[in-house]
Motif scaffolding. Structure first.
Motif, PDB file in Angstrom:
ATOM      1  N   GLU A1390       0.929  -1.056  -0.147  1.00  0.00           N
ATOM      2  CA  GLU A1390       0.031   0.150  -0.526  1.00  0.00           C
ATOM      3  C   GLU A1390       0.959   1.108   0.032  1.00  0.00           C
ATOM      4  O   GLU A1390       0.597   2.380  -0.314  1.00  0.00           O
ATOM      5  CB  GLU A1390      -1.297  -0.417   1.181  1.00  0.00           C
ATOM      6  N   ASN A1430       1.617  -3.526   4.698  1.00  0.00           N
ATOM      7  CA  ASN A1430      -0.013  -4.047   4.638  1.00  0.00           C
ATOM      8  C   ASN A1430       0.053  -3.711   3.431  1.00  0.00           C
ATOM      9  O   ASN A1430       0.373  -2.981   2.138  1.00  0.00           O
ATOM     10  CB  ASN A1430      -0.901  -2.250   5.232  1.00  0.00           C
ATOM     11  N   TYR A1431      -0.771  -5.009   2.797  1.00  0.00           N
ATOM     12  CA  TYR A1431      -0.873  -4.442   1.198  1.00  0.00           C
ATOM     13  C   TYR A1431      -1.846  -4.593   0.767  1.00  0.00           C
ATOM     14  O   TYR A1431      -3.608  -5.581   1.872  1.00  0.00           O
ATOM     15  CB  TYR A1431      -0.386  -6.602   1.069  1.00  0.00           C
ATOM     16  N   THR A1432      -2.869  -4.352  -0.488  1.00  0.00           N
ATOM     17  CA  THR A1432      -3.743  -4.318  -0.994  1.00  0.00           C
ATOM     18  C   THR A1432      -4.007  -5.940  -2.162  1.00  0.00           C
ATOM     19  O   THR A1432      -2.423  -5.597  -3.018  1.00  0.00           O
ATOM     20  CB  THR A1432      -3.890  -3.493  -1.849  1.00  0.00           C
ATOM     21  N   ARG A1450      -7.516  -6.089   2.624  1.00  0.00           N
ATOM     22  CA  ARG A1450      -6.255  -5.729   3.146  1.00  0.00           C
ATOM     23  C   ARG A1450      -5.642  -6.950   3.280  1.00  0.00           C
ATOM     24  O   ARG A1450      -6.640  -8.377   4.090  1.00  0.00           O
ATOM     25  CB  ARG A1450      -6.033  -4.522   3.919  1.00  0.00           C
TER      26      ARG A1450
END
Length: 1954
Positions: A1390, A1430-1432, A1450
């Motif tokens: 993100e 944090n990853y989308t 997320r």
């Protein structure tokens, strides 16, 4: 014919017994025979005797008498059966050739065939007989081949076989008496004991067969033979001699040729031989003691045969060992000694065959046992094979069998192991021949018959053996490493000489041949006929991978490497890299120079590494691999690497030879310039030149390292040019590029070197486009200076000047180079001008301008010209000479025009040249702006006008165009005026003309064929017949005086306008080219002959007018194309005569005026009227008998001429519009899908006839909210009155029903209204509306549903949470047949931008059984990102035409366990002392430490502490200690540990100048893993001054190191971006190549896929083909689909499709009452539909069907259950002909419906076959209802016939099962999808390449070049600093060691500096 015969009886009771002939006949019995014998030899009745034949078979009764007593037989009278033969006897035999000699003579071949020596095969015939004779031996089977070449040459074949009786010897002598015929001759003829049981490899010894081979072999080797034989049961030896000489003698004496005597004697008795035959005597003597034997002794051996046998002993014995290989060694052949124990049990029974060859020649004796031969071809094949593949070929019709074996001979280390015969070696394919051709043409199967080789038959490869065409097929070399053999018995025929098979190859091609695998590597495989090809390919692949050892890989670098650039995805991992390989006898390693072969182009390079697929731990062998090369020369390719197969390595050139080639290539590169100054004024570097000097012209050549001039790059072949640039004080004076002239690059002289200063002249080689190659530069530096003043000049004077007006003169002083200098002081100038009086007032120096000024100068004098006179203004200065300056003074205003007096005389055709002046009143020539003098000529027409421009000079030469007058007697008058100046009076002069000598007239004459001459006048017209040729044209040229001019000089000036080709020789002779006359009278031809290059117009122009010829045909010209039925009387036709070219005759022929007739179909001929006009006949009154529309033919006939006219009868004006492909009013489709048929509308008249009116605009009116795509604004009708809108896509915002109405706008009619005005209003017509109903599609993806199966967080480096994905349709149902490769999951940090580099894509997902049932797929066990953040997460679905993206989710990635202790900011290197100042003792100040995991993530949630210690020196130097007052243990807070300050103790021990290590160790309580410590290097000094020096050096080192790291990071980031783009290009190329291959497999060509334009064109063509296919009429069901609802399945008639029209008609009629029935899933829904329709709609709920009552779709047909073999009518279940939906759920529902309604209903061809079939079946089982393809029905009860049992399609009103789409439509859909993907892939690839070029330019640009330079400087500076610091660095282990320094210098390789 007499039945009498005689037998010959020897009395051998004593040695002197007599021989008597006893007469017998066919009726004689045994008793009479015995009586006659007794009587002949006076045998007393009381004395007992024995009568036997020569085989000692007793004749004792009637049975033996009938078997043994034959005509001319020889008998013995003995006392006892076993008595010794006391004296020799002669036995008469008859060996007349058998009739097969004639019958089968055509199939036999001669030995000398195919260029092979026949001697070994002649011996083989004799050995065949010996093998057959020894077949019954219990012990050894000895066959000896004796060759005696000392005295008289003899060849003897001796065996210990069963021998032959005299009768058998007699049969042997009969030519072509085969063993089959011998078996019919009685028990003495053939005593065959050959086993009839199958024997391995057919080794049955049954190879003495035809009764011809032995005789042929004997007489091939020699000219005489002696057959000696003895059997076990007879003690006598039988000997038969035959010879060519004896045959000739008997022929000459007219004796019987085929009669001879068999000599019967005792063994060892050679009394019948002459003493000279010692060899034969020795052979006969050796007969003693032998129980049975046969000896074939051949004499009369030719000298050529003897020479061959002696000189080629090894060759022909090897051939014999090859021929009888399996008899000598057994079924498995001559295996290697170490393998013989494994096959001993099989081989032992064949070990008893000994074939020995003994040759005596001179004093040489050679003896050889063929079993000991181990280098024959078959032995080498057997021993070199590593694996075997055995199969069997069965011929089902004839029960024949053939055994086959294929052997694999691998490549081992440095050579192929497949043995080759001498013939194969001679015929070896060219090395450069394509391997595929050699593999395809390689013949591998040798053929063995009854165990022995048939040498001249070789069978090509079989179908299962052919090389596959798949992309993963094995290399061609594998197919060239195979050998094979076929073994067969006597079921197949061979030639009589056993050299070739007669029918084996042909039998192999028959249809009944069945191939079966039997054994692979000795292991039984069972009956695997269907898997033969698959098994063979698997075996061959295993052999290749297991046994081929072509390359040895050494020095492993790394294993388990992933190579993303490999095209095939499954071969990207794992790979192992090696530094060295051994390829045959050569060794290649990293850095070795090599060259490729069989590549285009050939590449030179240096080995970087070797790649081998798979995970390997060390050295290994493999069949191939890959080599990665750094291309050479490096100066050209800049470390570009390429990968090739190891097979492409050129082994002939390795190492230094390649280095020599590279050096030669580098020498060919541009190196320097060769600069010459051929005309002097040479410029040398460093020269000091005087300003103004000229530099001569330069000749420049680019020289390579060989000293040769070049103009192109040797490798890239791009042209070179040279740029010359001159700079002065960093200012570019000029720069230009020279191209190559004939010999060199030429530069013009430099003439503008006038400015003093520093000059640089540079020459630089350039290339377009530029490359990284360093090209030579040549510079010449020189200086230009100014000298002392030596001259002066008068500066430019600003005019105009007039007499008496003052002006100023400025003087500039210059050196010799014309550089301006300061004027000298105290000078007194003197000024003067001839014709003028000059004076001035003052003079002085102007310091700022470096000029000397003479002011107030006044001139007095006279000016003589109108534009002013130039005067020489002279200024003299003492010591500097004088300077003259031109100065002009203007006169007064103009007053008169002056023209020379007298007449003007010129030659006609030349121009006037007169000098005129304008003068003032005083006679001075003056000028004024706009002053021009004009001369006008009069006295003739078209005379030129001359103008002289006097506005500047006041005078001019008045001239212009030539004057040409045809009549020179006319007098001309010239008038001179000045327009605009009225005060100037005109002047006139007479002009006199003389005759011109220039060409003036061209005379053209036409010499006709009738010898008449026609003179063609200028601008005349001649009439000539159409299509003819005007030839023999001649011309002449004359001047004005009429003198003919020579054409020799004017030939090149002659031009004609009807051709561009003129023959100069013909022109010089006065001939002109022929003129072709046009074929049409309307095409007149303008012709012109002219002379160019002369001042007078000289030409001859004329017009050729074609005229029509004789009438040969009729031409019809109608007044209109179409005839409306209502206006036929307005139609008329003009008929006229025409010549052969169709030209209309100007006058109507009389024959045509009276004899024209008209005929036509349905034409009322009596109504036709004709009227003769001037040049045509007018025909009208065309009336037809019918109202039929279309084209009809009218025939016009006159005498022998006729003409046909096609007339189109068309309909009336349009009044309505119809849809062509839609007859019902409702069409049901899915949203965004195409209509079922093209939307075509037709204009029609009132009666419904198509109105074929073109150009009428038609548009489609649509309901609001509904669209048809692509959108159309209206189209105009074509010639048929139709508009084809194509197959449109229906699209709407909300589902529902919509109307489409066509609307046409007609042009205004030529009518008037009631007021008499013309009606110009357009007419609008409308067609019937088409209703289109849109319903949702349950198979179209519309949404992605995503669900996480666990928490949405994970640990870095572990696995991502499992994700479940479902693709939902428009009706929210889950689509279960989604292709998994269409689904991908993207993961992005993100905190980063959404770019391709920052996106990780995971594809494809997986699906288990339960997931497939629910339509779910899963992303499981995918590696989590290594960065904690944090990853989308997004899920994407892309099927090529549908793309969906899910909502974002997320996922949190947490850090892993800490593994190392690192600083937040890297501290500088400390330098400390043990002195008292605290600052000098500080090791660390404000240091923050943190814990990181293996991926560099900071771990915050930890607790623990850090301890600081100083490591002791390993060289036992004193170690500094920490200050006791400082803290050495520090706690973590929020994952960080802060160290305020660390000091060493005051007075601490330590070695000055020594480096020590301060270690920080972390103790973490929350983890069990070890945490690597953090070390800091510091320097210890015992002197404060020295510490300051060290501190400055350390600071300098840190700065340099930081600079180097920054530059390194910059370079690495750019290179990584370039590398990533290159990877994308590689993948893109692979994708484009894959799509291209798929398109080519679908029929596309390379030209159609060349570029985007050709791709679009090909797509357009596919769309047109698709449109045509869709426009074809196709059967459609006219039922309306019910409104879409979740529980509604659909109407029965729409649930399936039927391909066959007849079947569709029968089934639709049979189910007509149920076709519109709506099927629902629940009864509740069915009730709801019935309620809404008021009970009118029929429904069928699926939950109301009895499931067990449904039929089994796999159920056998009734006749199959009754086990009936042949039944009529092609019966099939009706349900099996239905084409059901692809969706599994819909398919199962349809199965239930049709299983319920159709049951077991059958379909047969016709009623006869149906009744017959039922009649046959009902005898065994019940028969269901039968429908026929002709429309009849036979009920299950048996009733048929009548209207109720016959289909009536006319009553079905279009309610019929639809037909499926044509199969080619699906292929076009696939091609269009591939084209779309191919185009997008090409576009993306081109964009990526553009981006890559941009980044590569950046990487190669000045900025990056400067960065590399700074990096090199930083490295050099760092080494200098560390040398001054005297730091000694030591290695330490990865876990942290006191010997490792705190920071490392970044390493730089060659690639960073390239």
């Amino acid at each position: 014919m007499s039945r009498a015969f005689e037998v010959f009886v020897y009395d051998r009771r004593s040695s002197n017994g007599a021989r008597k002939a006893i007469q017998l006949d066919r009726d004689t019995r045994y008793e009479e025979f015995r009586r006659r014998v007794d009587q002949a030899f006076d045998v007393a009745k009381t004395k007992k005797i024995v009568v036997t034949n020569t085989s000692r078979q007793e004749i004792a009764d009637g049975s033996s008498y009938g078997d043994l007593v034959k005509p001319n037989v020889t008998l013995y009278v003995l006392n006892a059966k076993d008595d010794v033969l006391v004296a020799p006897t002669d036995e008469r035999i008859d060996f007349t050739p058998h009739y097969d000699t004639l019958v089968k003579s055509g199939i036999y071949e001669y030995y000398a065939i195919e260029g092979h020596s026949p001697a070994p095969y002649a011996f083989a015939e004799l050995i065949d007989n010996a093998l057959a004779a020894t077949a019954d031996n219990k012990g050894l089977r000895n066959i000896e081949l004796l060759l005696h070449f000392r005295d008289s040459p003899f060849v003897c074949v001796l065996d210990n076989g069963r021998g032959m009786t005299s009768r058998q010897l007699n049969y042997w002598a009969i030519y072509r008496l085969s063993k089959f015929h011998q078996s019919k001759e009685g028990p003495g003829a053939l005593n065959s004991s050959f086993s009839q049981q199958p024997v391995a490899r057919s080794l049955n010894s049954d190879i003495s067969y035809f009764g011809v081979g032995g005789k042929q072999a004997i007489f091939f080797l020699g000219n005489a033979c002696r057959m000696v034989t003895k059997t076990r049961h007879c003690g006598d030896v039988h000997e038969l001699s035959i010879s060519q000489q004896e045959f000739k003698r008997r022929e000459s004496e007219h004796q019987s040729i085929y009669e001879n005597d068999i000599l019967n004697r005792q063994p060892g008795d050679f009394s019948h031989l002459s003493k000279s035959n010692s060899f034969l005597q020795k052979l006969v003597e050796n007969e003693k003691g032998k129980e049975h034997f046969t000896s074939v002794i051949i004499s009369g051996i030719s000298s050529e045969t003897v020479e061959y046998l002696t000189e080629n002993f090894k060759s022909w014995t090897n051939q014999l060992a090859h021929t009888y290989h399996y008899y000598l060694h057994g079924p498995d052949g001559n295996v290697a000694p170490e393998k013989q124990q494994a096959v001993a049990r099989i081989v032992n029974k064949f070990k008893n065959i000994n074939i020995t060859v003994r040759m005596e020649y001179g004093k040489t004796v050679k003896t050889l046992c063929l079993r000991d031969v181990d280098d024959d071809l078959q032995t080498r094949i057997v021993r070199s094979a590593k694996s075997t593949f055995e199969f069997k070929i069965e011929f089902q019709k004839s029960s024949k069998e053939v055994e086959g074996i294929i052997r694999y001979h691998p490549f081992e280390y440095n050579q192929e192991t497949l043995p080759k015969s001498r013939e194969d070696s001679d015929d070896e394919d060219d090395e450069m021949e394509p391997s595929s051709v050699r593999a395809r043409n390689h013949i591998i199967f040798e053929c063995f018959w009854n165990g022995r080789l048939i040498p001249y038959t070789k069978i090509p490869s079989f179908e299962f053996y052919e090389r596959g065409k798949r992309s993963d097929a094995l290399p061609d070399e594998c197919y060239r490493r195979l050998s094979g053999a076929l073994f067969t018995g006597d079921a197949f025929h061979v030639s009589t000489n056993k050299l070739t098979f007669i029918d084996l190859h042909e039998k192999m091609k028959e249809d009944d041949v069945l191939f079966t695998v039997t054994r692979v590597d000795g292991k039984d495989c069972g009956n695997r006929a269907r898997e033969l090809k698959k098994t063979f390919n698997a075996w061959l692949k295993e052999c290749h991978e297991k046994h081929d050892k072509q390359v040895q890989f050494l020095d492993l670098i790394q294993n388990d490497v992933r190579r993303e650039k490999v095209e095939i995805k499954k071969y990207r991992y794992p790979w192992s890299s090696y530094e060295k390989i051994r390829l045959g006898t050569i060794t290649l390693k990293k850095g070795t120079l090599m060259r490729t072969c069989h590549t285009n182009p050939v590449v030179l390079g240096r080995v970087e590494k070797f790649w081998l697929f798979g995970s390997h731990d060390g050295p290994t062998y493999a069949h191939t691999g890959e080599v990665e090369l750094i291309q050479e020369p490096a100066s050209v390719f800049s470390n570009i690497t390429k990968t090739f197969s190891i097979r492409k390595i050129d082994r002939s050139l390795i190492g230094k030879a390649i280095e020599k080639l590279i050096n030669e290539e580098e020498k060919k590169l541009p190196k320097c310039f060769d600069v010459t100054f051929p005309r002097g004024n040479e410029l040398k570097s460093g020269a000091e030149l005087v300003a103004g000097l000229t530099v001569g012209d330069m000749h420049v050549q680019i020289m390579n390292g060989l000293g040769s001039p070049i103009d192109v790059m040797p490798v890239t072949k791009r042209k070179l040019s040279v740029e010359r640039k001159l700079t002065c004080e960093s200012k570019v004076m000029f720069s230009h590029v020279a191209q190559l002239t004939r010999w060199s690059y030429l530069f013009t002289p430099i003439n503008d070197l006038k400015l003093p200063g520093q000059y640089v002249l540079s020459l630089k080689a350039t290339m377009d486009p530029p490359a990284k190659i360093v090209l030579p530069i040549h510079t010449i530096k020189f200086t230009v200076v100014e000298g002392p003043p030596s001259s002066f000049q008068i500066k430019n004077l600003s005019g105009p000047f007039r007499i008496g007006e003052p002006f100023t003169i400025k003087l500039g002083f210059f050196d010799e180079s014309k550089n301006l200098c300061c004027p000298p002081p105290d000078i007194l100038p003197v000024i003067s001008a001839e014709g003028l009086t000059l004076s001035f007032c003052k003079s002085g120096v102007i310091p700022k301008l470096k000029l000397f000024s003479i002011a107030s100068v006044v001139a007095k004098g006279r000016v003589s010209t109108s534009t002013g006179d130039l005067f020489d203004l002279s200024v003299s200065v003492e010591g500097f000479g004088s300077c003259v300056k031109k100065i002009r003074f203007l006169p007064g205003i103009p007053a008169s025009i002056f023209v020379p007096n007298g007449d003007i005389t010129i030659e006609n055709g030349t121009r006037i040249s007169v000098e005129v002046e304008v003068r003032d009143v005083g006679g001075n020539v003056t000028s004024q702006p706009g002053l021009n003098v004009v001369c006008e000529l009069s006295g003739a027409s078209s005379l030129p006008k001359y103008t002289a421009y006097c506005s500047r000079t006041g005078k001019a030469i008045l001239t212009g165009k030539p004057v040409y007058v045809k009549n020179i007697s006319n007098r001309l008058l010239a008038k001179f005026t000045a327009p605009g100046f009225k005060r100037l009076t005109a002047v006139t002069r007479n002009v006199k003309l003389t005759q011109s000598s220039l060409p003036s007239v061209i005379d053209v004459k036409w010499h006709k064929a009738d010898e008449s001459v026609v003179r063609i006048e200028h601008e005349s017209e001649i009439a000539v017949a159409c299509g003819s040729l005007i030839s023999n044209l001649r011309f002449a040229v004359f001047d004005e005086a009429g003198r003919e001019l020579s054409l020799s000089d004017a030939s090149s000036k002659v031009k004609v306008n009807w051709t561009n080709r003129l023959d100069a020789a013909d022109v010089r002779k006065g001939f002109l080219p022929s003129i072709p006359v046009p074929q049409s009278v309307a095409e007149s031809k303008y012709c012109e002959v002219s002379l160019t290059g002369v001042s007078i117009d000289c030409n001859c122009a004329f017009v050729v007018q074609p005229v029509a010829g004789e009438v040969v045909r009729l031409v019809c010209s109608p007044n209109r194309e179409n005839i409306p039925l209502t206006c036929a009387e307005e139609f008329c036709v003009q008929v006229y005569g025409a010549d052969q070219f169709g030209n209309k005759l100007p006058k109507l022929p009389s024959l045509l005026a009276t004899g024209l007739t008209v005929k036509g179909a349905d034409l009322q001929e009596d109504c036709v009227e004709t009227k003769a006009e001037k040049d045509h006949v007018l025909v009208n009154g065309f009336l037809f008998k019918t109202n039929k529309l279309g084209v009809t033919q009218l025939r016009f006939h006159c005498a022998t001429m006729a003409a046909n006219l096609s007339v189109n009868i068309v309909a009336g004006p349009p009044t309505t519009i119809k849809f062509l492909h839609y007859t019902n009013e409702v069409v049901t489709v899915y949203n965004n899908t195409a209509l079922p048929s093209p939307l075509v509308v037709q204009l029609c008249d009132t009666s419904g006839n198509p109105a074929e009116i073109a150009g009428v605009p038609i548009s489609l009116g649509r309901t609001k909210g509904f669209n048809l795509l692509p959108q159309t604004q209206g189209e105009r009708t074509n010639d048929l009155g139709q508009v084809d809108f194509g197959i449109l896509i229906a699209s709407c915002d909300e589902l529902g029903s919509f109307n489409v109405t066509p609307r046409a706008c007609l042009a205004p009619r030529d009518e008037t209204n009631d007021k008499g005005d013309k009606d110009e209003r357009k007419s609008i017509i409308y067609g019937s509306s088409l209703m289109i109903r849109i319903q949702p599609n349950s198979s179209v993806p519309a949404k992605i549903a995503v669900a996480f199966l666990s928490q949405q967080q994970c640990i870095a480096g572990t696995t991502m949470p499992d994700v479940e994905v479902q693709i939902q349709a428009e009706d929210s149902s889950v689509i279960k047949d989604v292709l998994l490769p269409h689904i991908a999951m993207g993961i992005k940090d993100e905190s980063l931008e959404a770019t391709v580099e920052n996106l990780k894509v995971v594809s494809p997902p997986v699906a288990d059984d339960s997931g497939r049932t629910r339509g779910s797929c899963y992303f499981r066990n995918h590696e989590a990102p290594q960065k904690a953040a944090n990853y989308t997460v997004l899920v994407n679905y892309d099927s090529g035409h549908t793309r969906l993206i899910s909502s974002p989710f997320r996922v949190t990635v947490l850090p892993a366990n800490p593994e190392k202790l690192v600083p937040m900011v890297t501290p500088a290197m400390a330098t400390v002392t043990n002195q008292s100042p605290v600052r000098s003792r500080t090791l660390v100040n404000d240091l923050s430490l943190c814990l990181e995991d293996a991926f560099g993530n900071v771990t915050r949630s930890v607790s623990g502490s850090v301890t600081a210690t100083i490591l002791p020196d390993k060289d036992e130097n004193p170690t500094p200690i920490l200050d006791a007052g400082t803290m050495t243990t520090f706690d973590f807070e929020n994952g960080e540990c802060h160290v305020k300050r660390l000091l060493i103790a005051e007075g601490s021990p330590g070695k000055s100048g020594q480096s020590y290590v301060l270690r920080f160790e972390a103790v973490v309580s929350d983890t069990e893993s070890q945490v690597a410590p953090y070390d800091i290097d510091f320097l210890f000094c015992d002197d404060v001054g020295k510490r300051r020096d060290f501190a400055q050096l350390a600071k300098r080192r840190d700065e340099v190191l930081r600079t180097a790291s920054e530059r390194r990071r910059t370079l690495e980031a750019t290179e990584k971006l370039v590398s990533d783009l290159q990877g994308k290009i590689t993948k893109g190329d692979a994708n484009v190549l894959k799509l291209r291959q798929q398109l080519k497999q679908s029929g596309a060509s390379d030209e159609q896929l060349e570029n985007l334009e050709s791709i679009d064109k090909f797509a357009s063509e596919c769309q047109q083909r698709k449109k045509k296919i869709q426009c074809r009429p196709r059967r459609n069901c006219l039922l309306e689909n019910p409104p879409f609802e979740p529980e509604v399945v659909g109407k029965i008639g729409l649930l399936a499709k039927v391909e066959d029209d007849k079947v569709a008609s029968a089934l639709s009629w049979y189910m007509s009452s149920d076709m519109d029935c709506i099927v629902t899933t629940t009864t509740a829904k069915a009730k709801e539909i019935v309620r809404k329709s008021g009970g009118a709609q029929q429904v069928l709920p699926l939950d109301g069907i009895f499931q067990k009552g449904l039929p089994d779709w796999r159920k056998p047909l009734p006749h199959q259950r009754a086990q009936l073999q042949k039944v009529p009518g092609n019966p099939v279940y009706a349900r099996s002909l239905l084409i059901l939906p692809d969706d599994q759920e819909k398919r199962e529902r349809a199965k239930k419906v049709f299983g319920l309604l159709l049951g077991d209903t059958l379909i047969l061809d016709d009623l006869d076959s149906a009744t017959t079939y039922r009649q046959m079946v009902v005898k065994h089982v019940s028969c269901p209802t039968i429908l026929t393809r002709t429309g009849e029905r036979v009920r299950s009860q048996g009733t048929f016939g009548g209207a109720q049992n016959r289909a009536r399609p006319s009553m079905m009103r279009g309610i019929m099962f639809s037909a499926p789409e044509p199969p080619e439509l699906a292929n076009i859909h696939r091609v269009l999808e591939l084209l779309q993907g191919f185009r997008q892939a090409n576009y993306r690839l081109n964009e990526t390449r553009r981006e890559l070029r941009s980044h590569q330019e950046t990487l190669d640009g000045d900025t990056m070049r400067e960065t590399r330079r700074q990096l090199r400087e930083a490295e050099t500076q760092l080494r200098d600093v560390e040398r001054q610091l005297a730091m000694h660095r030591r290695r330490r282990r990865p876990g942290g060691n006191a010997d490792e320094p705190q920071a490392k210098m970044p390493r730089l390789g060659a690639e960073e500096f390239s």
